[in-house]
Design a protein around this motif. Structure first.
Motif, mmCIF file in Angstrom:
data_model
loop_
_atom_site.group_PDB
_atom_site.id
_atom_site.type_symbol
_atom_site.label_atom_id
_atom_site.label_comp_id
_atom_site.label_asym_id
_atom_site.label_seq_id
_atom_site.Cartn_x
_atom_site.Cartn_y
_atom_site.Cartn_z
ATOM 1 N N UNK A 162 0.836 -1.183 0.000
ATOM 2 C CA UNK A 162 0.000 0.000 0.000
ATOM 3 C C UNK A 162 0.876 1.239 0.000
ATOM 4 N N UNK A 163 0.568 2.202 -0.886
ATOM 5 C CA UNK A 163 1.297 3.473 -0.921
ATOM 6 C C UNK A 163 0.563 4.465 -0.046
ATOM 7 N N UNK A 177 3.763 -4.527 -10.543
ATOM 8 C CA UNK A 177 4.163 -3.257 -9.926
ATOM 9 C C UNK A 177 3.645 -2.095 -10.768
ATOM 10 N N UNK A 178 3.327 -0.989 -10.103
ATOM 11 C CA UNK A 178 3.046 0.242 -10.824
ATOM 12 C C UNK A 178 4.319 0.808 -11.418
ATOM 13 N N UNK A 211 12.721 -2.228 -0.944
ATOM 14 C CA UNK A 211 11.653 -2.409 0.044
ATOM 15 C C UNK A 211 10.430 -3.073 -0.578
ATOM 16 N N UNK A 212 9.980 -2.563 -1.707
ATOM 17 C CA UNK A 212 8.754 -3.086 -2.306
ATOM 18 C C UNK A 212 8.975 -4.446 -2.943
ATOM 19 N N UNK A 260 9.095 -8.154 6.388
ATOM 20 C CA UNK A 260 10.174 -8.616 5.502
ATOM 21 C C UNK A 260 11.103 -7.472 5.134
ATOM 22 N N UNK A 261 10.552 -6.276 5.050
ATOM 23 C CA UNK A 261 11.368 -5.109 4.715
ATOM 24 C C UNK A 261 12.444 -4.909 5.775
#
Length: 883
Positions: free
Chosen positions: A3-4, A348-349, A366-367, A399-400
């Motif tokens: 989520x952004x 991915x965007x 990160x993503x 996980x990040x």
């Protein structure tokens, strides 16, 4: 799914001028709007007459007379075993022509009906596979098809249903996290947008894949999969599993056959079609593939950097090898969320699609880690219901931290944890709910800072409490025991208890099933007579649904006589005092020494104690807390601390120091700034050091800036250097800006926009109009603002064109909320500017200015009335308006 949290950033931007009280919590709370659920209650008065026995004198009681909202796990009537899909497309009509064969059996009890989710479809055939006879069915609210099977089937009988259909995917809503629920998207389907590729892609979470094929669209369903997709031969396709065959057809099309032999949830099915460059890697014997637009083919391995290394790290860390047959990652246009963990095929965007030099300032680690980790937590083991979403997203969020800790060290990971804690605490200011939120009214509301940020922070606390060996052994057991199953939080608790040998209901009850977090006030003192260090802890949380007392096992470090001593304590009362032996007054008592606790903490340390903490406590959060709280205090100790901070091992502390330099710069400090500007390992520090040099008037600044501009690739550093060059020599700076303007991105594009705005020449307006569609994030806000400022100095025709351009961005279906907000903010600024000018104008000029301002007002109101994103509308309402 990643989520952004764009709203959080926008809110900070809008409210950037508001005053803040001194930092006394672990993090700076930001603000995010979170829905609050209230229970209906009724006051019941006693009906017993005065003097009638036990009823006399009873107080009124508040009795709940309605059930609390409850979102249950979906009931399973039929068990979906296998899905076979065959699709082709009509781009011009934006239609899907599909054939689907579903193999099922009753879950347990016999049944004679099958209910499938099938949103917005037209059915051509509904029959048993291999038979011509049509089955009877009803189609309810254009959402579900209920098929009569003709007889009752028992749990030992399999049957297959064949359906031919036309799907016309259309959105009827969206959310902050997933801005459209259309399910399948045609991008530039009729080739009407110059420079934009034609694409088709899907977004199934939460329950939107049933807009393009009939299925049981629930997270606790799971099946194997086959997909035949027919497209023009110029396009490439991607789906789950392995590309088994690819057959060219006589009509110029090609049929690709993708097969997934391992079961996964229907919301994780995906399909993408388009003109992609495919770059392939390998991890062990598994194919790793990167799908990017052809322009970025050479950058693909940098865009998805460390992918094989991450697969190896997570497999080893969890003790469970990556369980799927391939790992592909694809970037698409106009994506409606951050990214999505579709099994073996992550979408991915295009915000992550960058050239190598752009990634210096902002990598995608990160993503990429987040979506990859879902392949264990979310795809392999899946939340049984959306209220349990944190069993997917909390792990992906954590996980990040794990990746950063492994790759970049504990300071980097702890800085990330601090940011995540702050995101949750900021959202909690608008309301809290349990992490496992059965009371959620809309499943899409689960995609918030609780499921993500709090979920990850809670796992970190559990790891800190149990220790690494227990925690990761238990995770291995959790994954292996629940492989290809749907789970709830109790599955995790039981796995942790099995390994630790400890009852953990206390932890899960307060962190998973209750709302909120502790709010603590910590007082420190020294009892000289008893020779004891004293810590007083008060829990002050009082919100509805939040435990009045949290059980908090925590470490306290006492620093005295040149060494530190760890004391493990258990806070389990509202007010509690702890005493520790200390032969002399401690230099520092450090509560929550591991810095794992998710809490708001009023930590009453003195200036001397904070300085000592900065220099001696081991963790990033220790140093960060100290320097953040000491900033602005005028003392020799603090001045010396900032000099020390410039040499800190972690870039973020060096960056804070650069933001808070003293007014008087010593020769030694000047030398340090030159060194940081040229040699620091982190681009943010080099960029800030350059800007700091410019503010000092150092005669060497221009030479340092020119050298940096020539050798640097990091956009942020080149942007700072360009600004200095322009400041010192406008002609030279302008020439560089004009040379780079067509290809610049990010901070460098912002710097060029600032130069053009400073020049005030309308000849630069076409540059802005051409690049408006390319900007995103905070760059979009500043870029639209620069465009509006430059255009407002033009004639009425220029202003009218600018208003129309901004209007088009504000009302468009552009998925970038940053661009939409940037456009509306620019319109609002333009309106306010005209209102101010009208006050001092007269005659025709005053009339024209007022009329234009009124026209903009109508446009803004029209944009707000048509905007479907409630959060964006709320932010629009916060924009300042001059009457």
């Amino acid at each position: 799914m990643k989520k952004i949290l764009w709203l959080l950033c926008i809110t900070l931007f809008v409210g950037a001028c508001s005053t803040q009280k001194p930092v006394t919590t672990k993090t700076e709370p930001a603000q995010e709007l979170i829905a609050e659920v209230d229970l209906d209650t009724l006051d019941i008065e006693s009906s017993v007459d005065e003097g009638e026995g036990e009823g006399e004198g009873e107080e009124e009681v508040e009795v709940e007379t309605t059930l609390s909202p409850y979102s249950p796990t979906a009931k399973r009537v039929n068990d979906l075993l296998h899905t076979k899909i065959d699709v082709r497309f009509d781009w011009a009509k934006e239609e899907v022509y599909g054939k689907v064969t579903l193999r099922l059996k009753p879950f347990f009890n016999p049944t004679s009906t099958l209910t499938l989710d099938a949103k917005g479809m037209e059915f051509k055939k509904v029959q048993f596979a291999g038979k011509d006879q049509q089955l009877k069915y009803t189609y309810e609210d254009n959402q579900q098809i209920v098929i009569q099977l003709g007889r009752s089937f028992n749990r030992n009988e399999e049957y297959s249903i064949y359906i031919e259909y036309t799907a016309r995917p259309k959105a009827d809503g969206g959310s902050d996290a997933i801005t459209s629920n259309q399910g399948l998207f045609f991008i530039n389907p009729r080739n009407e947008e110059l420079g934009k590729p034609q694409q088709i892609w899907t977004q199934g979470e939460t329950e939107w894949n049933s807009r393009w094929f009939p299925t049981i669209d629930r997270p606790n369903e799971r099946c194997t999969q086959e997909l035949y997709v027919t497209v023009e031969q110029k396009f490439k396709t991607l789906s789950n599993g392995i590309l088994t065959t690819s057959t060219n057809n006589a009509d110029g099309t090609r049929t690709d056959y993708w097969k997934m032999d391992l079961p996964h949830a229907p919301y994780l099915f995906m399909l993408a079609v388009g003109d992609f460059a495919v770059v392939k890697d390998k991890w062990r014997n598994i194919e790793v593939a990167y799908y990017v637009e052809p322009e970025y083919e050479a950058d693909a391995r940098d865009i998805f950097a460390h992918t094989p290394e991450m697969l190896e790290f997570f497999s080893n860390k969890l003790g469970v090898n990556y369980p799927w047959p391939k790992f592909s990652q694809i970037i698409v246009r106009d994506y409606v969320s951050g990214a999505m963990e579709n099994t073996t095929a992550v979408v991915f965007g295009d915000f992550i699609q960058k050239h190598k030099w752009e990634l210096i300032d902002d990598s995608n680690d990160k993503i990429v880690a987040h979506e990859m980790f879902h392949h264990w937590f979310g795809d392999y083991v899946t939340s049984e219901s959306w209220p349990n979403l944190t069993m997917n997203e909390g792990f992906a969020n954590y996980s990040e931290y794990l990746w950063f800790e492994h790759k970049y060290g504990s300071d980097y990971a702890d800085h990330h944890l601090l940011t995540e804690q702050g995101g949750y605490l900021g959202s909690a200011a608008g309301g809290v709910h349990p992490l496992i939120h059965f009371g959620v009214r809309d499943k899409d509301d689960m995609f918030d800072a609780h499921s993500y940020n709090k979920g990850g922070a809670t796992l970190h606390m559990l790891r800190s409490y149990l220790g690494d060996e227990v925690f990761f052994t238990a995770l291995k057991n959790y994954l292996t025991q629940n492989a290809f199953k749907a789970v709830e939080a109790h599955n995790l608790r039981l796995a942790m208890e099995e390994v630790s040998g400890e009852d953990l209901n206390w932890f899960f009850n307060q962190w998973y099933f209750a709302a909120g977090h502790p709010k603590l006030n910590i007082e420190y003192s020294y009892d000289a007579a008893a020779k004891e260090a004293v810590v007083q802890v008060s829990q002050t949380q009082s919100e509805k649904g939040v435990p009045g007392v949290f059980v908090i096992p925590v470490g306290v470090d006492v620093y005295a006589n040149g060494r530190s001593t760890r004391h493990d304590i258990r806070v389990d009362q509202r007010e509690q005092t702890f005493r520790f032996p200390a032969s002399s007054k401690p230099d520092l008592i450090n509560f929550d020494a591991d810095r794992a606790l998710l809490a708001e903490i009023e930590d009453n340390k003195t200036e001397e104690e904070l300085v000592f903490q900065f220099k001696n406590a081991p963790k990033f959060m220790d140093r960060n807390e100290a320097i953040e709280r000491l900033i602005g205090l005028e003392s020799d100790q603090v001045a010396g601390l900032l000099n020390t901070a410039l040499n800190d091992r972690f870039y973020y502390i060096r960056s804070i120091a650069l933001d808070n330099l003293p007014e008087e710069i010593s020769p030694e400090l000047m030398t340090k700034l030159r060194d940081l500007a040229q040699n620091d390992k982190h681009s943010e520090v080099r960029s800030k050091a350059l800007s700091a040099l410019a503010d000092t008037g150092d005669p060497q600044t221009l030479a340092v800036a020119k050298a940096a501009f020539e050798k640097e690739q990091a956009p942020s550093v080149r942007a700072s250097a360009l600004g200095i060059i322009y400041q010192e020599n406008e002609e030279e700076g302008l020439a560089l800006a004009e040379k780079l303007g067509e290809t610049a991105k990010g901070p460098l594009l912002e710097a060029i926009a600032g130069i053009y705005t400073d020049k005030g020449d309308a000849k630069y307006l076409p540059f802005f109009e051409k690049r408006l569609k390319d900007v995103d994030g905070f760059t979009a806000i500043s870029f639209f603002e620069s465009y509006q400022i430059l255009a407002s100095a033009g004639d009425q025709a220029t202003i009218d064109k600018t208003i129309e351009t901004l209007k088009n961005f504000g009302t468009s279906s552009d998925p970038s909320l940053w661009r939409k907000f940037g456009a509306v903010k620019a319109l609002n600024d333009l309106r306010n500017d005209f209102r101010v000018k009208a006050r001092s104008a007269s005659g025709t000029e005053k009339t024209t200015l007022s009329s234009t301002a009124d026209r903009i007002t109508k446009i803004i109101e029209d944009i707000k009335s048509k905007e479907t994103n409630a959060e964006l509308k709320s932010v629009y309402d916060q924009l300042p308006v001059i009457k």
